[in-house]
Design a protein around this motif. Structure first.
Motif, PDB file in Angstrom:
ATOM      1  N   TRP A   1       9.813  -6.266  -2.722  1.00 52.31           N
ATOM      2  CA  TRP A   1       9.414  -5.085  -3.493  1.00 52.31           C
ATOM      3  C   TRP A   1       9.758  -3.805  -2.747  1.00 52.31           C
ATOM      4  CZ3 TRP A   1       7.692  -4.999  -8.459  1.00 52.31           C
ATOM      5  CH2 TRP A   1       7.277  -6.209  -9.026  1.00 52.31           C
ATOM      6  N   ASN A   2       9.550  -3.794  -1.444  1.00 53.78           N
ATOM      7  CA  ASN A   2       9.804  -2.578  -0.674  1.00 53.78           C
ATOM      8  C   ASN A   2      11.291  -2.248  -0.593  1.00 53.78           C
ATOM      9  OD1 ASN A   2       7.080  -2.267  -0.220  1.00 53.78           O
ATOM     10  ND2 ASN A   2       7.114  -3.279   1.771  1.00 53.78           N
TER      11      ASN A   2
ATOM     12  N   SER B   1       3.982  -3.447  -8.699  1.00 51.99           N
ATOM     13  CA  SER B   1       3.984  -4.369  -7.563  1.00 51.99           C
ATOM     14  C   SER B   1       2.586  -4.935  -7.298  1.00 51.99           C
ATOM     15  CB  SER B   1       4.489  -3.659  -6.303  1.00 51.99           C
ATOM     16  OG  SER B   1       4.359  -4.507  -5.180  1.00 51.99           O
TER      17      SER B   1
ATOM     18  N   PHE C   1       6.624   0.568  -8.142  1.00 49.53           N
ATOM     19  CA  PHE C   1       5.475   0.665  -7.245  1.00 49.53           C
ATOM     20  C   PHE C   1       4.184   0.327  -7.989  1.00 49.53           C
ATOM     21  CE2 PHE C   1       1.954   3.038  -5.368  1.00 49.53           C
ATOM     22  CZ  PHE C   1       2.027   2.640  -4.043  1.00 49.53           C
TER      23      PHE C   1
ATOM     24  N   ALA D   1       6.307  -9.015  -0.325  1.00 54.82           N
ATOM     25  CA  ALA D   1       6.152  -7.566  -0.189  1.00 54.82           C
ATOM     26  C   ALA D   1       7.447  -6.915   0.279  1.00 54.82           C
ATOM     27  CB  ALA D   1       5.018  -7.244   0.780  1.00 54.82           C
TER      28      ALA D   1
ATOM     29  N   SER E   1       4.907  -0.128   1.568  1.00 59.38           N
ATOM     30  CA  SER E   1       5.128   0.304   0.183  1.00 59.38           C
ATOM     31  C   SER E   1       4.668   1.740  -0.010  1.00 59.38           C
ATOM     32  CB  SER E   1       4.382  -0.605  -0.794  1.00 59.38           C
ATOM     33  OG  SER E   1       4.637  -1.955  -0.555  1.00 59.38           O
ATOM     34  N   TRP E   2       3.473   2.046   0.468  1.00 56.32           N
ATOM     35  CA  TRP E   2       2.934   3.397   0.336  1.00 56.32           C
ATOM     36  C   TRP E   2       3.810   4.403   1.093  1.00 56.32           C
ATOM     37  CZ3 TRP E   2      -0.797   4.839  -2.959  1.00 56.32           C
ATOM     38  CH2 TRP E   2      -1.668   3.863  -3.463  1.00 56.32           C
TER      39      TRP E   2
ATOM     40  N   ARG F   1       1.433  -4.453  -2.777  1.00 58.64           N
ATOM     41  CA  ARG F   1       1.577  -3.159  -2.107  1.00 58.64           C
ATOM     42  C   ARG F   1       0.958  -3.224  -0.717  1.00 58.64           C
ATOM     43  NH1 ARG F   1       0.528  -0.735  -7.387  1.00 58.64           N
ATOM     44  NH2 ARG F   1      -1.694  -0.549  -6.892  1.00 58.64           N
TER      45      ARG F   1
END
Length: 726
Positions: free
Chosen positions: A187-188, A210, A207, A184, A217-218, A213
């Protein structure tokens, strides 16, 4: 041999640093000192001993910081890889990035040390990121690839984070794409890199793709969309987040409050406030500050003040909360309350930090309170605050908007490190005084200093050209912004060009410019054209502009008044009557003209023809005599500007008691002979008042500075700084 080769390759990464100082280890925690002593007595080889030594170093770094650990480290005969790892990683975690890089270089140059492991490399990459040193980071990454270092997900994340924080977002994306395993965090990091690099669509795709999440991420996608001007899309994502059942953390609430404030969504803000109370986060400083700011941006100052009072009673230390409240009052046009709140802050002994003084200076600027502004400037000097660019820009803007251009120039020249914001503020200052040539000179100086202008800078330059009739120069800079700086024109740039042509009487060119650039849907350009038609008495285009505004549903009070003036000037009283009837049906009300003057820390406000001021009898009596004197000097009333079909004498009376004349008369009878006057008006000064004030400045031998809705007029000895072009 292989190990030696790796050490040699690693040593080539960085130049050896100067030797470290070795502060005394006195004062170390007793347990850490005891562990260190046992490590020294242990055998000089053996993995268990090295691991113990590394643990001791890690303990010392946490307990006494870098210098204490480093002093103990320098006193040991053995510098094992775990110990180096503890020192370098501790520097990276503690923000001592330069010390971490020097330790790494010393490790490589010391001879006999093991090759850097993944923990060391991750720490070094974090130090590179903290320093913005992409070249060292790139060399470390290259060495890792050449040496076949096993790159686990943590180390790979350190690589992409380094590239992202150094601004090399494409390299971060490529490194991310090459990762065999992603978590995670991976991705972030790359999601944030896309958003900071302006690749909003790429970030949205990432996003959505992914599989991992999390709350971070949000938060990243929502705040990133907001930063990139996609507030509506950020709101959509926030709603999706709620539907997905993701539990908000304090950062989510802070971001959501900022979004609600940005979009002025009071209902959303109240719902979020309720959730904060339920989540017991109302006392979180981060959340509470954002909550106050949201209420301020939505105009709910009473709610913001309630939160401030409760919070200040419970915690006491709320310096940034004071700043939020002062800025909130300024944002809502309540400058006097902002200044009074600042005085309350001083009475309570809260230190006046630069960011608070910046807001107070903005309040003085907006209200035209030059004496209070000078006090703020004096306070900055007394407290010894450095004139950083935000504070310097605020002080320059304050002096400029208070009619003291010389003081604004003096502060501007005194600042050594000027950024684009400060240069732009000075360009705007000259533009507002009608000194287009000086605005252009400042812009040229900025270019010589290799400062790249932004969109706002070009708006200021084009505005300066339009207010000074510099048509060819305006054409030049409109092309320059696109061809040289790659700035895509926005509505404000287009409007400046319409204003430029319109003021110069090139109404055909202004109309064609609107049509050729496909900006007919922008109400502001038609309002600008309508204003130019009023100036040059072009009825045909005025009616066209008025029709367009009605079609767009943007015919406001100002537009109706402009059109009424057109009809009145041409004695079309029936059309004037129809227009007024239309205003009544649409419930459009004309904004009343107001003028004010600051004397002895008090604001005296005047409306045309009213008798509310306690010295009204004196003011009107003096003004009657003054107007008679002006007539003797050659002044003639512009009775064609009066909107009503009334007798000539009645029209003269209507003009005689306009609000700015009342304010000037009060200023003359209330101040010593020869003292300059500064008058402020919420609307554009009419042509008749402009002409009358020129005569007044000569009759009473005073400098009179009038700041209207659009610019400054500096009247002196019968002439105006705008040269009758405004």
């Amino acid at each position: 041999m292989a190990r030696a080769a790796r050490n040699g390759a690693a040593a080539a990464l960085l130049s050896p640093p100067p030797s470290f100082s070795s502060p005394s280890s006195a004062g170390l925690l007793p347990r850490a000192r005891d562990l260190l002593g046992r490590a020294k007595e242990a055998a000089l080889s053996g993995t268990p001993r090295e691991r113990a030594h590394g643990s001791v170093m890690a303990c010392l770094v946490r307990a006494r910081g870098f210098h204490g650990a480093r002093g103990a480290f320098d006193g040991t005969p053995t510098r094992s890889l775990p110990a180096w790892t503890a020192i370098i990683s501790g520097c990276a975690r503690g923000g001592r990035h330069a010390d971490g890089m020097r330790a790494f270089a010393e490790m490589l140059g010391g001879g006999g040390a093991a090759a850097p492991n993944a923990f060391v490399l991750a720490g070094v990459l974090r130090c590179c990121a903290g320093l913005g040193d992409v070249e060292s980071g790139r060399r470390v990454h290259g060495w890792m690839l050449r040496s076949g270092v096993r790159q686990d997900v943590v180390l790979c994340n350190a690589v992409i984070d380094m590239y992202a924080k150094c601004g090399h977002h494409d390299r971060a994306r490529r490194a991310f794409g090459a990762m065999a395993e992603k978590d995670a965090v991976s991705w972030n990091i790359v999601l944030s890199a896309c958003l900071h690099g302006g690749d909003v669509l790429g970030a949205i795709r990432l996003f959505d793709q992914s599989p991992l999440r999390d709350i971070s991420s949000w938060n990243t996608i929502i705040s990133g969309l907001m930063r990139n001007g996609r507030a509506a899309e950020a709101l959509d994502r926030l709603q999706l987040m709620v539907r997905a059942g993701v539990v908000f953390n304090h950062y989510t609430y802070s971001t959501a409050f900022s979004l609600a404030g940005m979009l002025s969504l009071m209902d959303l803000g109240r719902q979020l406030h309720g959730r904060v109370v339920m989540a017991a986060l109302e006392d979180d400083a981060f959340v509470c500050s954002s909550l106050m700011d949201m209420y301020c941006k939505c105009g709910e100052m009473k709610a913001a003040l309630s939160i401030f009072d409760r919070w200040s009673r419970s915690t006491g230390d709320v310096k940034f909360a004071w700043s939020t409240m002062v800025a909130g009052y300024v944002q809502n046009g309540r400058e006097e309350e902002a200044i009074e709140f600042f005085r309350r802050m001083q009475r309570e002994g809260v230190p006046a930090e630069p960011f608070i003084l910046t807001s107070v200076a903005a309040a003085c600027a907006n209200a035209g309170m030059v004496e209070q502004g000078r006090q703020v400037h004096g306070l900055v000097e007394r407290l010894g605050h450095r004139f950083d660019t935000p504070l310097a820009s605020a002080i320059v803007d304050m002096y400029s908007k208070c009619g003291s251009l010389e003081d604004a120039c003096r502060i501007f020249d005194s600042v050594e490190a000027k950024n684009v914001t400060l240069w732009t503020t000075m360009i705007c200052s000259y533009a507002s005084y009608g000194q287009g040539a000086m605005s252009i000179e400042i812009f040229n100086r900025m270019e010589e200093e290799k400062i790249t202008p932004n969109e706002i800078t070009l708006v200021a330059v084009l505005s300066a050209c339009s207010h000074s009739g510099l048509v060819s120069e305006g054409d030049h800079y409109f092309k320059l912004m696109q061809e040289e700086y790659g700035i895509v024109p926005g509505t404000e740039h287009y409007n400046c060009m319409v204003d430029l042509y319109g003021r110069a009487g090139l109404l055909d060119k202004a109309k064609n410019f609107i049509e050729e650039n496909n900006i007919s849907h922008e109400a502001i350009v038609w309002k600008t054209l309508l204003s130019a038609c009023r100036l040059h008495k072009h009825m045909e285009y005025a009616e066209l502009a008025s029709e367009k505004l009605v079609q767009l549903g943007q015919c406001d009070d100002g537009s109706y008044v402009l059109m009424s003036n057109m009809y009145a000037t041409n004695s079309k009283w029936l059309d004037t009557l129809k227009l007024r009837s239309s205003m009544q049906k649409r419930k459009v009300r004309k904004q009343p003209g107001q003028s004010w003057i600051h004397l002895k820390n008090a604001v005296h406000t005047f409306i045309a023809g009213d008798m509310a001021h306690p010295r009204s009898v004196e003011i009107y009596a003096y003004l009657e005599k003054l107007m008679e004197r002006l007539k003797e000097m050659g002044y003639t009333s512009r009775t064609d500007l009066v909107l009503h079909d009334v007798e000539e004498e009645q029209r003269e009376t209507t003009l005689k008691f306009h609000s700015e004349r009342l304010a000037i008369a009060f200023g003359i009878i209330s101040t010593p002979i020869g003292m300059p006057l500064r008058i402020f008006k919420n609307l554009r000064v009419c042509e008749d008042c402009h002409e009358a004030i020129k005569y007044i400045s000569r009759a009473v031998d005073r400098e009179i500075v009038v700041r209207d809705l659009y610019r400054f007029h500096h009247f002196k000895s019968g002439s105006c700084s705008c040269e009758d072009f405004w």
